[in-house]
Design an enzyme around this catalytic site. Structure first.
Site, short mmCIF file in Angstrom:
data_model
loop_
_atom_site.label_atom_id
_atom_site.label_comp_id
_atom_site.label_asym_id
_atom_site.label_seq_id
_atom_site.Cartn_x
_atom_site.Cartn_y
_atom_site.Cartn_z
N LYS A 172 36.68 26.63 33.37
CA LYS A 172 36.55 28.09 33.24
C LYS A 172 37.25 28.54 31.97
O LYS A 172 38.47 28.49 31.87
CB LYS A 172 37.17 28.82 34.43
CG LYS A 172 36.78 30.31 34.39
CD LYS A 172 37.76 31.25 35.07
CE LYS A 172 38.86 31.78 34.20
NZ LYS A 172 38.48 32.68 33.10
N GLU A 196 57.74 36.62 25.50
CA GLU A 196 56.70 36.09 24.61
C GLU A 196 55.85 37.27 24.14
O GLU A 196 55.18 37.92 24.94
CB GLU A 196 55.84 35.07 25.37
CG GLU A 196 54.81 34.41 24.47
CD GLU A 196 53.91 33.43 25.23
OE1 GLU A 196 53.42 33.77 26.32
OE2 GLU A 196 53.69 32.32 24.68
P1 NAP Z 1 46.34 34.04 30.94
O1 NAP Z 1 46.11 35.47 31.04
O2 NAP Z 1 47.39 33.39 31.76
O3 NAP Z 1 44.92 33.34 31.24
C1 NAP Z 1 44.73 31.96 31.21
C2 NAP Z 1 43.52 31.62 32.05
O4 NAP Z 1 43.79 31.94 33.43
C3 NAP Z 1 42.28 32.43 31.68
O5 NAP Z 1 41.15 31.63 31.81
C4 NAP Z 1 42.32 33.54 32.71
O6 NAP Z 1 41.09 34.17 32.94
C5 NAP Z 1 42.80 32.81 33.94
N1 NAP Z 1 43.37 33.72 34.94
C6 NAP Z 1 43.89 34.95 34.75
N2 NAP Z 1 44.29 35.48 35.93
C7 NAP Z 1 44.01 34.56 36.88
C8 NAP Z 1 44.18 34.52 38.29
N3 NAP Z 1 44.73 35.53 38.97
N4 NAP Z 1 43.78 33.41 38.95
C9 NAP Z 1 43.22 32.37 38.29
N5 NAP Z 1 43.02 32.37 36.98
C10 NAP Z 1 43.42 33.44 36.26
O7 NAP Z 1 46.65 33.58 29.45
P2 NAP Z 1 45.91 34.07 28.15
O8 NAP Z 1 46.28 35.50 27.95
O9 NAP Z 1 44.48 33.71 28.21
O10 NAP Z 1 46.57 33.12 27.04
C11 NAP Z 1 47.83 33.31 26.50
C12 NAP Z 1 48.89 32.45 27.15
O11 NAP Z 1 48.54 31.06 27.06
C13 NAP Z 1 50.23 32.55 26.47
O12 NAP Z 1 51.25 32.70 27.42
C14 NAP Z 1 50.38 31.22 25.74
O13 NAP Z 1 51.69 30.85 25.48
C15 NAP Z 1 49.69 30.29 26.66
N6 NAP Z 1 49.26 29.05 25.96
C16 NAP Z 1 49.95 27.89 26.21
C17 NAP Z 1 49.60 26.71 25.55
C18 NAP Z 1 50.33 25.41 25.82
O14 NAP Z 1 49.80 24.37 25.44
N7 NAP Z 1 51.50 25.42 26.44
C19 NAP Z 1 48.53 26.72 24.64
C20 NAP Z 1 47.87 27.92 24.40
C21 NAP Z 1 48.25 29.07 25.09
P3 NAP Z 1 40.79 35.58 32.18
O15 NAP Z 1 40.57 35.23 30.80
O16 NAP Z 1 39.59 36.09 32.85
O17 NAP Z 1 41.99 36.47 32.39
#
Ligand code: NAP
Ligand code: MG
Length: 498
Positions: free
Chosen positions: A190, A400
């Site tokens: 997803k 962050e």
């Molecule tokens: P996010 O909001 O946590 O979303 C990540 C994924 O989870 C998306 O596909 C999102 O779908 C899904 N999601 C959201 N709410 C959910 C729920 N209640 N249940 C199940 N799935 C759910 O993160 P983001 O805003 O896309 O990305 C930014 C974050 O990623 C930052 O915190 C960054 O540090 C982290 N990141 C970490 C790494 C690493 O390797 N450690 C690498 C890149 C990014 P939707 O898009 O529909 O909300």
């Protein structure tokens, strides 16, 4: 595609988007018929309508993934044959690299220069690297007595759900599917709702390479519906997640409340860049620090958002960083001259601007940037921003931001520098700069982070594991052979010989 503005723009205009789900080797609409809009953050205008998958579609994808897994078509394929198909897949990704780069640029607002020279080449390398590992891994025989033979084998986990963020859409997909597919699993991916297009195309290309139907499915949709359905699915054996710490926690809960599926989390960070007074080549440090803070608009999990610098050299270094940051042009991500594109979406832009206001209100000194710019384009652009005189207690030093905002914190002793670096809930990455070899070893051991780079800013390469300590991750690592292993179960076969 030539990396020239006019060539890039004309290639972008000719793009055709795949917007359906890819399930069991076929493009399909969401069964509900629902779609959601994906927009271009550089213009604020819609790009396409994408299938909004929900529980029903996830069920279909998981069923297809399970069926092919049990059939053994992929999971029990001869390793050398699986390798051959994945290498063919990597070649196809390479042949379509410009298109994939453009998809990520258009949907995520990322500079085309970065997508074309970093994200997509790394995506391809990741698939290739894991493919090449497949037929070079051996299992073990344990040192039992002569009456027994015990084999310790690695077997694929089964159906793996991958849930990924929007900041490196193709690359984050590759970091999951590369090792997961190589190990023989079936995958249901997803993508983030803001960036589905490159992942959908990647699934189509895998099928074209000969990866059997049902082995790699892509189900675009919202987190709360499609993401949650995967997390709670009783027939998903594992979820590999990259995203925020907040959402990562949900997956642990989903697992606990469903079937105890394996969960690995790669989450956020607040990574320190520690610069000692004896750092070699301050111009080089400034160059690295600008990249660490502003590359990918700061929308980078390992963003070096806290510059922890010795008092003696602080002013000189901040001046160099500010001077250099001004040369990082912000604007249309399709223009290869631009180093910063747009923030991913309006709510995120507002969140970043909110942090900038918080920094001012808490008394940090704004020394560069701080504003939204190019508003007339309809895009969500923010200037590279530097706050000096930050205390590590301030909100901008603790949370962050995920935007181009650097906080400068000064120190006088090594102990103090390490204490500030570690005074965070996160532990994803860190950099340190010093000429002293002993100090480099000492401090790199003392910092609690998954990757510590010395005299550079780096996440390592495909051969090194990447992931976080503390709230930056849980139970897993991306990249390297360790990533491969985590997509396998350890099995013991104990035989009585006598
Ligand atoms: P996010 O909001 O946590 O979303 C990540 C994924 O989870 C998306 O596909 C999102 O779908 C899904 N999601 C959201 N709410 C959910 C729920 N209640 N249940 C199940 N799935 C759910 O993160 P983001 O805003 O896309 O990305 C930014 C974050 O990623 C930052 O915190 C960054 O540090 C982290 N990141 C970490 C790494 C690493 O390797 N450690 C690498 C890149 C990014 P939707 O898009 O529909 O909300
Ligand atoms: Mg989100």
């Amino acid at each position: 595609m030539k990396l020239e503005y006019s060539a890039v723009k004309s290639a972008a205009r000719k793009l055709k988007f795949r917007t359906q789900a890819f399930i069991d080797g076929k493009f399909v609409n969401a069964q509900s018929g629902k779609t959601f809009t994906t927009e271009n953050p550089a213009t604020g205008k819609p790009l396409a309508q994408v299938a909004a998958c929900d529980t029903t579609d996830i069920d279909c994808a998981v069923m297809a993934a399970r069926r092919v897994f049990e059939a053994g078509t992929w999971s029990r394929m001869k390793p050398a044959d699986r390798k051959k198909l994945l290498l063919k897949y990597a070649d196809l990704l390479e042949a379509n690299a410009s298109e994939l780069a453009l998809l990520d640029t258009l949907e995520a607002g990322k500079p085309i220069g970065d997508c074309a020279t970093m994200d997509i080449p790394d995506t391809i390398l990741c698939i290739r690297w894991h493919a090449e590992a497949i037929d070079k891994l051996y299992s073990h025989v344990s040192p039992t007595g002569p009456e027994n033979l015990a084999l310790i084998l690695r077997e694929p986990v089964g159906v793996v759900g991958c849930v990924i963020p929007w900041n490196f859409p193709a690359q984050m997909a590759a970091w999951k599917i590369g090792p997961a597919l190589a190990a023989g699993n079936s995958v249901v991916l997803k993508p983030a709702e803001l960036t589905s297009l490159s992942a959908i195309r990647m699934a189509e290309l895998a099928a074209e390479a000969g990866v059997p139907a049902g082995v790699f499915n892509v189900v675009p949709g919202l987190g709360e519906t499609a993401g949650q359905a995967l997390g709670r699915h009783p027939d998903v054996d594992m979820v590999a997640f990259t995203g925020s710490t907040e959402v990562g926690r949900y997956f642990l809960m989903y697992s606990a409340e469903s079937n105890l599926k394996r969960i690995i989390l790669e989450c956020g960070g607040k990574s320190p860049q520690v610069v000692f007074a004896d750092a070699p080549d301050l111009d080089g440090v400034a160059n690295n620090a600008v990249g660490a803070a502003f590359w990918n608009m700061g929308e980078n999990c390992s963003c070096g958002s806290r510059l922890i610098v010795h008092k003696k050299i602080k002013d000189e270094l901040v001046e160099k960083i500010a001077k250099l940051a001004k040369t990082w042009k912000v604007g249309d991500p399709l223009d290869p001259q631009n180093r910063l594109g747009a923030m991913i979406e309006k709510p995120h832009l507002e969140k970043v601007l909110g942090y900038i206001e918080a920094g001012k209100a808490e008394g940090a000194r704004l020394t560069l940037g701080g504003r939204r710019i190019l508003e007339k384009t309809g895009g969500y652009y923010v200037e590279p921003t530097i706050f000096d005189k930050v205390s590590n207690r301030m909100k901008i030093a603790r949370e962050e931001i995920f935007g181009p905002v650097l906080s400068v914190i000064s120190f006088t002793t090594e102990e103090e520098a390490v204490a500030i670096a570690n005074d965070t809930n996160y532990g994803l990455a860190a950099s340190l700069y010093t000429r002293d070899l002993n100090r480099a070893h000492r401090v790199s051991r003392a910092i609690r982070a998954g990757t510590v780079s010395v005299n550079c800013f780096s996440e390592g390469d495909i051969t090194t594991p990447f992931g976080g300590f503390k709230a930056s991750g849980f139970a897993g690592r991306d990249k390297s052979i360790w990533a491969h292993e985590q997509y396998t179960e350890l099995k013991t076969i104990w035989m009585q010989l006598a």
